[in-house]
Design a protein around this motif. Sequence first.
Motif, mmCIF file in Angstrom:
data_model
loop_
_atom_site.group_PDB
_atom_site.id
_atom_site.type_symbol
_atom_site.label_atom_id
_atom_site.label_comp_id
_atom_site.label_asym_id
_atom_site.label_seq_id
_atom_site.Cartn_x
_atom_site.Cartn_y
_atom_site.Cartn_z
ATOM 1 N N PRO A 72 58.796 19.640 126.768
ATOM 2 C CA PRO A 72 57.938 19.101 125.712
ATOM 3 C C PRO A 72 58.688 18.686 124.449
ATOM 4 O O PRO A 72 58.201 17.816 123.715
ATOM 5 C CB PRO A 72 56.972 20.261 125.432
ATOM 6 C CG PRO A 72 56.894 21.001 126.725
ATOM 7 C CD PRO A 72 58.286 20.936 127.281
ATOM 8 N N ASP A 73 59.826 19.319 124.173
ATOM 9 C CA ASP A 73 60.605 18.954 122.985
ATOM 10 C C ASP A 73 61.833 18.129 123.340
ATOM 11 O O ASP A 73 62.767 18.013 122.553
ATOM 12 C CB ASP A 73 61.024 20.214 122.227
ATOM 13 C CG ASP A 73 61.869 21.158 123.083
ATOM 14 O OD1 ASP A 73 61.986 20.923 124.307
ATOM 15 O OD2 ASP A 73 62.398 22.139 122.530
ATOM 16 N N ALA A 78 60.448 12.413 122.428
ATOM 17 C CA ALA A 78 60.683 11.836 121.105
ATOM 18 C C ALA A 78 60.792 10.317 121.172
ATOM 19 O O ALA A 78 60.280 9.609 120.294
ATOM 20 C CB ALA A 78 61.946 12.443 120.492
ATOM 21 N N GLU A 79 61.439 9.808 122.205
ATOM 22 C CA GLU A 79 61.598 8.355 122.344
ATOM 23 C C GLU A 79 60.263 7.681 122.619
ATOM 24 O O GLU A 79 59.967 6.612 122.064
ATOM 25 C CB GLU A 79 62.584 8.042 123.465
ATOM 26 C CG GLU A 79 62.765 6.562 123.779
ATOM 27 C CD GLU A 79 63.302 5.751 122.614
ATOM 28 O OE1 GLU A 79 63.216 4.509 122.670
ATOM 29 O OE2 GLU A 79 63.805 6.350 121.638
ATOM 30 N N ARG A 152 51.981 12.952 121.926
ATOM 31 C CA ARG A 152 53.298 13.411 122.355
ATOM 32 C C ARG A 152 53.138 14.807 122.949
ATOM 33 O O ARG A 152 52.306 15.607 122.505
ATOM 34 C CB ARG A 152 54.286 13.401 121.206
ATOM 35 C CG ARG A 152 53.883 14.194 119.993
ATOM 36 C CD ARG A 152 54.917 14.077 118.880
ATOM 37 N NE ARG A 152 56.173 14.697 119.267
ATOM 38 C CZ ARG A 152 57.334 14.460 118.665
ATOM 39 N NH1 ARG A 152 57.394 13.604 117.664
ATOM 40 N NH2 ARG A 152 58.433 15.071 119.057
ATOM 41 N N ASN A 153 53.961 15.138 123.937
ATOM 42 C CA ASN A 153 53.721 16.314 124.765
ATOM 43 C C ASN A 153 53.765 17.624 123.986
ATOM 44 O O ASN A 153 52.984 18.548 124.266
ATOM 45 C CB ASN A 153 54.733 16.347 125.903
ATOM 46 C CG ASN A 153 54.413 17.371 126.974
ATOM 47 O OD1 ASN A 153 55.285 18.076 127.459
ATOM 48 N ND2 ASN A 153 53.145 17.469 127.361
ATOM 49 N N ASP A 154 54.639 17.721 122.984
ATOM 50 C CA ASP A 154 54.742 18.998 122.261
ATOM 51 C C ASP A 154 53.604 19.196 121.264
ATOM 52 O O ASP A 154 53.546 20.224 120.585
ATOM 53 C CB ASP A 154 56.098 19.137 121.563
ATOM 54 C CG ASP A 154 56.440 17.961 120.672
ATOM 55 O OD1 ASP A 154 55.645 16.991 120.609
ATOM 56 O OD2 ASP A 154 57.504 17.993 120.024
ATOM 57 N N PRO A 522 55.936 10.882 128.963
ATOM 58 C CA PRO A 522 56.729 11.959 129.561
ATOM 59 C C PRO A 522 56.387 13.337 129.025
ATOM 60 O O PRO A 522 55.981 13.507 127.873
ATOM 61 C CB PRO A 522 58.172 11.566 129.204
ATOM 62 C CG PRO A 522 58.041 10.659 128.026
ATOM 63 C CD PRO A 522 56.759 9.928 128.210
ATOM 64 N N GLY A 523 56.550 14.333 129.909
ATOM 65 C CA GLY A 523 56.323 15.717 129.513
ATOM 66 C C GLY A 523 55.723 16.524 130.636
ATOM 67 O O GLY A 523 55.836 16.178 131.819
#
Length: 548
Positions: A72-73, A78-79, A152-154, A522-523
């Motif tokens: 997740p991080d 991030a991209e 975002r996944n996180d 993604p994640g």
Amino acid sequence: MRTPSRRALLGAGIAVAGSGLLPAGATRASGSVRTGTHDTTPRHDTTRRLDKNGMDVSHGPGDDTPPGYVTPDGPEVAEAERKRGSGPVRSAALTAAETELDLGGHTVRTWAYDGRLPGREIRVTAGDRLTLTLANHLPQSTTLHWHGLAVRNDMDGVPGLTQRSLKPGAAFDYHFSITEPGTHWVHPHSGTQLDRGLYAPLIVDDPKEPLSYDREWIVMIDDWLDGVDGSEPEAVLAELSGGRVSGGGMGHDDMHMGGDGGKTGAAGTSNGPSRMLTGSRSRLLGGDAGDVDHPFHLINGRSTKDPETFRARPGDRIRIRFINAGADTAYRVALGGHRMTVTHTDGWPVEHTETDALLLGMAERYDVLVTAGDGVFPLTALAEGKKRSALAVLRTGGGEAPGESARPRELRGEVLTADRLRAAESVRLSSRRPDRTLEMTATGTMRKWDWAINSKPYTSSQRYPVEAGERVRIRFRNHTRMWHPMHLHGHTFALPDDGPRKDTLSLLPGRSLNVDFDADNPGLWMVHCHNVYHSESGMMTVVGYRKK
């Protein structure tokens, strides 16, 4: 929930409603959080094995997680967030705390955001960047999940998978860009907390809104038992499972029980009556309608004894955003004396379709347009198969308000379900063969209380692998005698034959359904039943992106 007119919204501009400053004494966590359950050290993986359903079984029994997956991080997350861009920043805050609520003639002690039910509306515009601080004043750990958003996944709010649980007295800053408009909502992803008062609407406006309307309503429908005659969701789960499921959820990290710890007495729930429901039947749901006998059903936090009244003028064109925030109940919804034109489901536009009534599974959303008649009309949400209902009132003129048991004839008319809709041409998935098929079968029985996916109760180490850029097909099957609202995090899928884009679908007993989605976020993402009592007993799993 009273909302401003369309003209007022356009005149005043769009703002995010917050709950004020971070309370004194709260500790803050910010940004991406590295969880203790993920191996973030890259390893060369040469032993990956998939079972017949597509699940990664290459890791050994002593490993927490299989190697080779995006975390997740990770930089991939991030991209992906960078590519979404960064528009105007909208700030908000929520405080989760124990509170006393008036449900309309009945007062309960429960948990809610900022002492409101539903929580204060969060409103942004597609292209904005949202920053929201969640302060936890509950006696349990908690998180916040953004239902329907491709965040975002996180920031997805799944404890033990995408973030650590937010402990009592702590705060966390959620921040992410929002690219798609729609009707969504927020709720916890910790134990059975969803079956309290912890939910709020999240509306993402379209900067190029194609619809024209005079007024807008948000209608959140909910089944309620918390604080009624001593009932608590954790104790209801213990009663349903015969004590085989402990509170806090399968695989959720550092959860602990609040209050009396969910201890049960002879009646089933702590200090309260049995809430186990038997004999609930619905043809529309394929048989058994639900497990739990909720004593109240609410619209915007109000019971049938003191319903919310929406006011308009005859001839007004009204947009209604329906959200089912229930834990165990599908609702058949109709506005007496009116036909509804469905424009969106789960936030995505569809070819406009008229109907008398809608069937909403848990977590589903529908946007409709209606032209208001002259008089007083019941807006009824029938608890499908449960012989109870929720009520609100549309008033455009004089007349006596409908009674608590109002059942408009439209409830017996044409009832729309998602399979009858077609996606608007602008949001249909491109024609493409799937690169990968994941087999996910709902399994379990009420007697054994062994709800699962592919007979494997949830653990945070489960992985159904996908790769970025793939067209992925999930083949859902239901081998149980109950229906299940299946939800995919972080993505939307398309129903077959140019069907609507959705994130939640109703999977009926004995049925199967193929849905497709593009792996573009993604994640690690959960797939689960949105009946909170089924998911917390194990009907959850994880789709994971492989590292390239």
